[in-house]
Motif scaffolding. Structure first.
Motif, PDB file in Angstrom:
ATOM      1  N   ARG A 299       6.249  -5.823  -3.460  1.00  0.00           N
ATOM      2  CA  ARG A 299       6.059  -4.954  -4.693  1.00  0.00           C
ATOM      3  C   ARG A 299       4.857  -4.175  -4.551  1.00  0.00           C
ATOM      4  O   ARG A 299       3.673  -4.779  -4.445  1.00  0.00           O
ATOM      5  CB  ARG A 299       6.488  -5.512  -5.779  1.00  0.00           C
ATOM      6  CG  ARG A 299       7.917  -6.153  -6.118  1.00  0.00           C
ATOM      7  CD  ARG A 299       8.235  -7.152  -7.051  1.00  0.00           C
ATOM      8  NE  ARG A 299       9.557  -7.361  -7.310  1.00  0.00           N
ATOM      9  CZ  ARG A 299      10.278  -8.087  -6.571  1.00  0.00           C
ATOM     10  NH1 ARG A 299       9.678  -8.899  -5.504  1.00  0.00           N
ATOM     11  NH2 ARG A 299      11.559  -8.412  -6.750  1.00  0.00           N
ATOM     12  N   THR A 300       4.972  -2.834  -4.676  1.00  0.00           N
ATOM     13  CA  THR A 300       3.888  -1.850  -4.513  1.00  0.00           C
ATOM     14  C   THR A 300       3.628  -1.083  -5.568  1.00  0.00           C
ATOM     15  O   THR A 300       2.574  -0.242  -5.443  1.00  0.00           O
ATOM     16  CB  THR A 300       4.249  -1.152  -3.324  1.00  0.00           C
ATOM     17  OG1 THR A 300       5.132   0.075  -3.465  1.00  0.00           O
ATOM     18  CG2 THR A 300       4.175  -2.026  -1.983  1.00  0.00           C
ATOM     19  N   GLY A 301       4.379  -1.211  -6.588  1.00  0.00           N
ATOM     20  CA  GLY A 301       4.219  -0.265  -7.834  1.00  0.00           C
ATOM     21  C   GLY A 301       2.718  -0.435  -8.262  1.00  0.00           C
ATOM     22  O   GLY A 301       2.213  -1.278  -8.746  1.00  0.00           O
ATOM     23  N   ASN A 302       2.122   0.938  -8.550  1.00  0.00           N
ATOM     24  CA  ASN A 302       0.855   0.898  -9.204  1.00  0.00           C
ATOM     25  C   ASN A 302      -0.328  -0.123  -8.498  1.00  0.00           C
ATOM     26  O   ASN A 302      -1.286  -0.694  -9.090  1.00  0.00           O
ATOM     27  CB  ASN A 302       1.142   0.693 -10.742  1.00  0.00           C
ATOM     28  CG  ASN A 302       1.012   1.953 -11.620  1.00  0.00           C
ATOM     29  OD1 ASN A 302       1.631   3.004 -10.848  1.00  0.00           O
ATOM     30  ND2 ASN A 302       0.843   2.017 -12.846  1.00  0.00           N
TER      31      ASN A 302
ATOM     32  N   PRO B 117      -1.655 -10.225  -1.298  1.00  0.00           N
ATOM     33  CA  PRO B 117      -1.666  -9.383  -3.023  1.00  0.00           C
ATOM     34  C   PRO B 117      -1.084  -8.303  -3.257  1.00  0.00           C
ATOM     35  O   PRO B 117      -1.277  -7.404  -1.975  1.00  0.00           O
ATOM     36  CB  PRO B 117      -3.102  -9.403  -3.054  1.00  0.00           C
ATOM     37  CG  PRO B 117      -4.012 -10.561  -2.342  1.00  0.00           C
ATOM     38  CD  PRO B 117      -3.187 -10.296  -0.901  1.00  0.00           C
ATOM     39  N   ASN B 118       0.025  -8.164  -3.801  1.00  0.00           N
ATOM     40  CA  ASN B 118       0.579  -6.794  -4.064  1.00  0.00           C
ATOM     41  C   ASN B 118      -0.390  -5.728  -4.284  1.00  0.00           C
ATOM     42  O   ASN B 118      -0.036  -4.474  -4.107  1.00  0.00           O
ATOM     43  CB  ASN B 118       1.421  -6.733  -5.326  1.00  0.00           C
ATOM     44  CG  ASN B 118       2.630  -7.730  -4.786  1.00  0.00           C
ATOM     45  OD1 ASN B 118       3.055  -8.077  -3.672  1.00  0.00           O
ATOM     46  ND2 ASN B 118       3.501  -8.312  -5.772  1.00  0.00           N
ATOM     47  N   ARG B 119      -1.689  -6.046  -4.930  1.00  0.00           N
ATOM     48  CA  ARG B 119      -2.670  -4.853  -5.399  1.00  0.00           C
ATOM     49  C   ARG B 119      -2.953  -4.000  -4.255  1.00  0.00           C
ATOM     50  O   ARG B 119      -3.362  -2.868  -4.310  1.00  0.00           O
ATOM     51  CB  ARG B 119      -3.538  -5.699  -6.212  1.00  0.00           C
ATOM     52  CG  ARG B 119      -4.776  -4.778  -6.605  1.00  0.00           C
ATOM     53  CD  ARG B 119      -4.302  -3.843  -7.829  1.00  0.00           C
ATOM     54  NE  ARG B 119      -5.205  -2.728  -8.328  1.00  0.00           N
ATOM     55  CZ  ARG B 119      -5.171  -1.563  -9.100  1.00  0.00           C
ATOM     56  NH1 ARG B 119      -3.796  -1.363  -9.206  1.00  0.00           N
ATOM     57  NH2 ARG B 119      -5.945  -0.920  -9.183  1.00  0.00           N
ATOM     58  N   ASP B 120      -3.407  -4.791  -2.934  1.00  0.00           N
ATOM     59  CA  ASP B 120      -3.736  -4.114  -1.885  1.00  0.00           C
ATOM     60  C   ASP B 120      -2.958  -2.971  -1.356  1.00  0.00           C
ATOM     61  O   ASP B 120      -3.528  -2.191  -0.930  1.00  0.00           O
ATOM     62  CB  ASP B 120      -4.172  -5.115  -0.924  1.00  0.00           C
ATOM     63  CG  ASP B 120      -5.058  -6.461  -1.328  1.00  0.00           C
ATOM     64  OD1 ASP B 120      -5.904  -5.957  -2.135  1.00  0.00           O
ATOM     65  OD2 ASP B 120      -5.483  -7.351  -0.705  1.00  0.00           O
ATOM     66  N   ASN B 121      -1.731  -3.260  -1.186  1.00  0.00           N
ATOM     67  CA  ASN B 121      -0.895  -2.156  -0.648  1.00  0.00           C
ATOM     68  C   ASN B 121      -1.345  -1.547   0.643  1.00  0.00           C
ATOM     69  O   ASN B 121      -1.548  -0.600   0.720  1.00  0.00           O
ATOM     70  CB  ASN B 121      -0.562  -1.127  -1.703  1.00  0.00           C
ATOM     71  CG  ASN B 121       0.853  -0.284  -1.255  1.00  0.00           C
ATOM     72  OD1 ASN B 121       1.696  -0.711  -0.432  1.00  0.00           O
ATOM     73  ND2 ASN B 121       0.531   0.855  -1.793  1.00  0.00           N
ATOM     74  N   THR B 122      -1.163  -2.320   1.599  1.00  0.00           N
ATOM     75  CA  THR B 122      -1.341  -1.880   2.997  1.00  0.00           C
ATOM     76  C   THR B 122      -0.324  -2.254   3.960  1.00  0.00           C
ATOM     77  O   THR B 122       0.537  -2.959   3.704  1.00  0.00           O
ATOM     78  CB  THR B 122      -2.783  -2.478   3.825  1.00  0.00           C
ATOM     79  OG1 THR B 122      -2.493  -3.857   4.137  1.00  0.00           O
ATOM     80  CG2 THR B 122      -4.002  -2.412   2.608  1.00  0.00           C
ATOM     81  N   LEU B 123      -0.159  -1.890   5.155  1.00  0.00           N
ATOM     82  CA  LEU B 123       0.491  -2.424   6.533  1.00  0.00           C
ATOM     83  C   LEU B 123      -0.118  -3.034   7.251  1.00  0.00           C
ATOM     84  O   LEU B 123       0.153  -3.485   8.339  1.00  0.00           O
ATOM     85  CB  LEU B 123       1.172  -1.106   7.100  1.00  0.00           C
ATOM     86  CG  LEU B 123       2.234  -0.416   6.050  1.00  0.00           C
ATOM     87  CD1 LEU B 123       2.789   0.879   7.022  1.00  0.00           C
ATOM     88  CD2 LEU B 123       3.255  -1.126   5.665  1.00  0.00           C
ATOM     89  N   SER B 124      -1.337  -3.691   7.091  1.00  0.00           N
ATOM     90  CA  SER B 124      -2.358  -4.308   7.873  1.00  0.00           C
ATOM     91  C   SER B 124      -1.619  -5.584   8.514  1.00  0.00           C
ATOM     92  O   SER B 124      -1.174  -6.318   7.589  1.00  0.00           O
ATOM     93  CB  SER B 124      -3.568  -4.468   7.304  1.00  0.00           C
ATOM     94  OG  SER B 124      -4.166  -3.400   6.877  1.00  0.00           O
TER      95      SER B 124
END
Length: 379
Positions: A55-58, A350-357
């Motif tokens: 989940r990537t919202g905000n 963590p969802n907060r980071d939101n990367t594709l790494s």
């Protein structure tokens, strides 16, 4: 004598947690006299790959673009942004221009070629909280495309005069928050995914007398996996944004471990790496977290609805090192005693980071291993 032995073992464990590359060289597996703590290395009994909803919202940033990583495959990221008008402000004079201001905060892919994104209107309100990253949202007509170098740090995307004329009433409306629904950023060309920092993203409405800076009210990134490359033998990829997790199971059934008193614990996960083409950037994840899950993959949560995180770490020195302390150490002790529904230790992002790494985990000879400082039970 016993006190001296305990002191020596504590020093050895501190050496481990300080990052010794070869734990076996500092006495792992040594068995002390009765009642004296010992260090035990416990390799993972099984290493499983599973899927869950990412989940990537905000999150801290929104992603857009397409990257074909020769070692992993192709992923496409589509970003969504909505904006809010500053309190107490209104557009009351002629609108001269409208610009979308984006500050790059992330880059994964080819830095030697340009990237083209398409900007689309969103015609309806769209969800963001709790939305899975593989969700598909319908977009409206294309506003324009824009091309940039992926290493650029600040982008100013001017919206066409036709768009400004069509949205003039909306931009002036007191109901802007409910009548305007933001934009979609969709990949068109290039071989890179970029991230734009939400805190620095603005929609600039420039009038004859003032400049209004609209900030983001919500954001979302959706991810589509378009092609997959198998990992090298004995290794597996753990990649942010894809919902992929790795679950580790340990055999605590031996009486010397199951009934032992736990004083300290360190989980080490060996990593590998692969070469990248010239000019290609494959960034390491910002952080990886360790949570406990039950047989169905459910993560226990706190009273606030947050997952119970056992530890968080950053890749360093070719491995992940998770140090369990305090309450998390008590949770591991309960797992060893069979007093909790937790059955696996799960590696996730963590969802907060939101990367594709991505991370390449090495599961060949050096398997993920728990190093435990235990006091064996009395015979």
């Amino acid at each position: 004598m016993r006190r001296l032995a305990v002191w020596h073992l504590c020093v050895l464990f501190l050496l481990l947690t300080a990052g010794c590359d070869d734990p076996s060289a500092v006495g792992i597996g040594l068995i002390g006299e009765e009642g004296v703590p010992v260090l035990v290395r416990l390799p993972a009994d099984s290493v499983l790959v599973a899927q869950q909803k990412d989940r990537t919202g905000n999150a801290a940033q929104v992603l857009a673009g397409r990257v074909a990583d020769p070692a992993i495959g192709t992923l496409a990221a589509t970003g969504y942004l909505d904006f809010t008008m500053p309190l107490g402000t209104r557009v009351d004079t002629t609108i001269v221009s409208v610009q979308l201001q984006l500050r790059r905060s992330y880059l994964y892919g080819d830095t030697l070629s340009s990237v083209t994104l398409a900007l689309h209107d969103m015609l309806e309100d769209w969800p963001f909280s709790g939305v899975a990253s593989d969700t598909t949202l319908p977009a409206g007509p294309q506003v324009r495309t824009f091309t940039f170098t992926p290493t650029d740090t600040l982008l100013q995307v001017a919206l066409p005069a036709e768009w400004i004329a069509a949205h003039d009433t909306t931009l002036r409306s007191r109901t802007f928050a409910t009548s305007f629904h933001g934009f979609q950023l969709a990949p068109v060309a290039g071989n890179a995914v970029v991230g734009f920092q939400l805190e620095a993203t603005r929609l600039l409405v420039i009038t004859a007398t003032d400049t209004l800076r609209l900030t983001t009210s919500k954001a979302l990134t959706t991810i589509a996996r378009e092609a997959t490359v198998p990992p090298p033998e004995g290794r597996l990829w753990l990649q942010d944004g894809t919902g992929q997790v790795v679950r580790l199971r340990f055999n605590f059934l031996a009486d010397s471990v199951r009934e032992a008193g736990l004083h300290a614990a360190l989980l080490e996960v060996p990593l590998d790496s692969t070469q990248t083409p010239p000019g290609f950037v494959r960034p390491l994840p910002v952080s990886v977290r360790l949570v406990g899950v039950d047989a169905e993959g459910n993560v226990p949560i706190t009273s606030l609805g947050e997952p119970i995180v056992l530890a968080t770490t950053t890749p360093d020195g070719g491995r992940l090192r998770f140090r369990l302390t305090g309450i998390t150490l008590q949770t591991l002790q309960r797992l060893m005693l069979g007093e909790t529904p937790i059955q696996y230790l799960q590696l996730e992002f963590p969802n907060r980071d939101n990367t594709l790494s991505p991370l390449l985990l090495d599961t060949r000879e050096s398997r993920p291993t728990l190093t435990l400082m235990l006091t064996p039970p009395a015979p």
